[in-house]
Design an enzyme around this catalytic site. Structure first.
Site, mmCIF file in Angstrom:
data_model
loop_
_atom_site.group_PDB
_atom_site.id
_atom_site.type_symbol
_atom_site.label_atom_id
_atom_site.label_comp_id
_atom_site.label_asym_id
_atom_site.label_seq_id
_atom_site.Cartn_x
_atom_site.Cartn_y
_atom_site.Cartn_z
ATOM 1 N N ASP A 1 0.785 -1.245 0.000
ATOM 2 C CA ASP A 1 0.000 0.000 0.000
ATOM 3 C C ASP A 1 0.818 1.297 0.000
ATOM 4 O OD1 ASP A 1 -1.823 -2.023 0.299
ATOM 5 O OD2 ASP A 1 -2.786 -1.256 2.089
ATOM 6 N N HIS B 1 -10.699 0.644 -2.756
ATOM 7 C CA HIS B 1 -12.081 0.635 -2.259
ATOM 8 C C HIS B 1 -13.086 1.224 -3.245
ATOM 9 C CE1 HIS B 1 -10.452 -0.540 1.547
ATOM 10 N NE2 HIS B 1 -9.959 0.632 1.873
ATOM 11 N N LYS C 1 -7.030 -5.096 -2.872
ATOM 12 C CA LYS C 1 -7.764 -5.583 -1.702
ATOM 13 C C LYS C 1 -8.742 -4.531 -1.213
ATOM 14 C CE LYS C 1 -4.106 -4.083 1.388
ATOM 15 N NZ LYS C 1 -4.897 -3.120 2.170
ATOM 16 N N CYS D 1 -1.902 -2.531 7.654
ATOM 17 C CA CYS D 1 -1.888 -3.487 6.533
ATOM 18 C C CYS D 1 -0.605 -4.307 6.461
ATOM 19 C CB CYS D 1 -2.178 -2.758 5.235
ATOM 20 S SG CYS D 1 -3.903 -2.198 5.204
HETATM 21 C C1 VGL Z 1 -4.780 0.924 5.575
HETATM 22 C C2 VGL Z 1 -6.211 2.003 6.976
HETATM 23 C C3 VGL Z 1 -7.276 1.733 6.140
HETATM 24 C C4 VGL Z 1 -3.376 0.486 5.263
HETATM 25 C C5 VGL Z 1 -5.824 0.645 4.723
HETATM 26 O O1 VGL Z 1 -3.037 0.290 4.078
HETATM 27 O O2 VGL Z 1 -2.588 0.324 6.211
HETATM 28 N N1 VGL Z 1 -4.977 1.597 6.691
HETATM 29 N N2 VGL Z 1 -7.072 1.055 5.017
HETATM 30 ZN ZN ZN Z 2 -8.504 1.031 3.436
#
Ligand code: VGL
Ligand code: ZN
Length: 291
Positions: A44, A91, A168, A213
């Protein structure tokens, strides 16, 4: 550790490793330990977590997400991983984790706050959907909406040739911190299949957010049975306390927390930490018991 390993390979428990036992040990353990098959997993590294709506610099630890980029580029230039994977939080507009969508789904009777009181970073409990149990959900600012700038990988990040991208959090009703399974463990991404296809044994995990994550991905990697290493200096996170818990959990489960300068000797099999050999032996033992 040594005794446990010996006992695992002494399958008939006669206190001797005979030829057949040694053959198994050589094929399934020594070979993998001496020459691991490696994947770098970049979690991410997306605009929203760095300078967008969920910039982690606004979170308690005050980390700067862009600082993961130089060590990741260096890792890619300095090593030949058998596979490089980038995960993306991806998302739909109506995603359950967005604070501005909190009114769209009924809260469960056990939830202590109402949707009017709910604020960003609060945890609420939504009623069950798709016959899952009522689930706790942390509310985040709207982030990483599919096909928007915020969901793009940062432009300074180097994308390896033949990289695999894993998306994801695509189901509107289910959040997914891990790059393997969603938070209810109801559905999985293509990641494990892609790793198995290439006989990957060792995972080096880095990215954002360390305690969200990256943490969830490392936890599942260990559960599935991968020899798992978190590249500490190539991760940035939300809360120092949760980052410490992530490291503790990894180490307590026979994973490693390493510095990027250690990756080269680990990935090439020159450095062979006993704990990773132990982890693989435990996984083999589980497979033997299932037979
Ligand atoms: C994440 C919060 C919400 C991340 C993803 O990638 O760590 N954190 N969605
Ligand atoms: Zn997220």
């Amino acid at each position: 550790m040594l005794n446990t390993i010996f006992t695992i390979f002494d399958t008939n428990k006669d206190h001797v490793i005979d030829k057949e036992e040694f053959r198994f040990c050589w094929q399934k353990w020594i070979k993998q330990v001496v020459r691991p098959v490696t994947a770098l997993l970049v979690v991410d590294v997306q605009n929203d977590f760095i300078s967008g709506s969920l910039a982690i610099s606004n979170c308690p630890a005050g980390h700067h997400g862009e600082e993961v980029i130089p060590p990741i580029i260096h890792l890619l230039e300095d090593n030949r991983f058998d596979m490089v994977v980038y995960s993306l939080d991806w998302h739909p507009e109506d995603h359950v984790s967005f604070i501005d969508n909190v009114r769209d789904r009924p809260l469960h009777e056990t939830c202590k706050i109402t949707c009017d009181e709910a604020q960003v970073y609060d945890t609420v409990i939504f009623d069950s959907v798709n016959d899952c149990k009522p689930t706790e959900q942390k509310l985040w600012p709207r982030h990483c909406v599919q096909n928007t700038w915020g969901a793009e990988l940062h432009q300074d990040l180097k994308i390896a040739e033949d990289a695999v991208l894993v998306y994801k959090g695509t189901d509107p009703d289910t959040d997914s911190y891990s790059a393997f399974w969603d938070n209810n463990k109801k559905s999985h991404t293509s990641l494990n299949e892609e790793l198995q296809k290439r006989n990957i044994t060792d995972l080096f995990i880095c990215g954002i957010a360390y305690d969200v994550c990256v943490a969830a991905t490392a936890k599942h990697a260990i559960e599935i049975g991968y020899r798992t290493m978190i590249v500490d200096d190539a991760c940035r996170g939300v809360s120092e306390k949760d980052i410490e818990a992530t490291k503790d959990h990894t180490i307590a489960n026979n994973g490693l927390v390493i510095h990027s300068s250690q990756v080269k000797s680990l990935a090439s099999g020159r450095d062979r930490p006993p704990v990773l050999a132990y982890k693989l032996a435990l996984e083999l033992s589980k497979k033997l018991k299932k037979k």
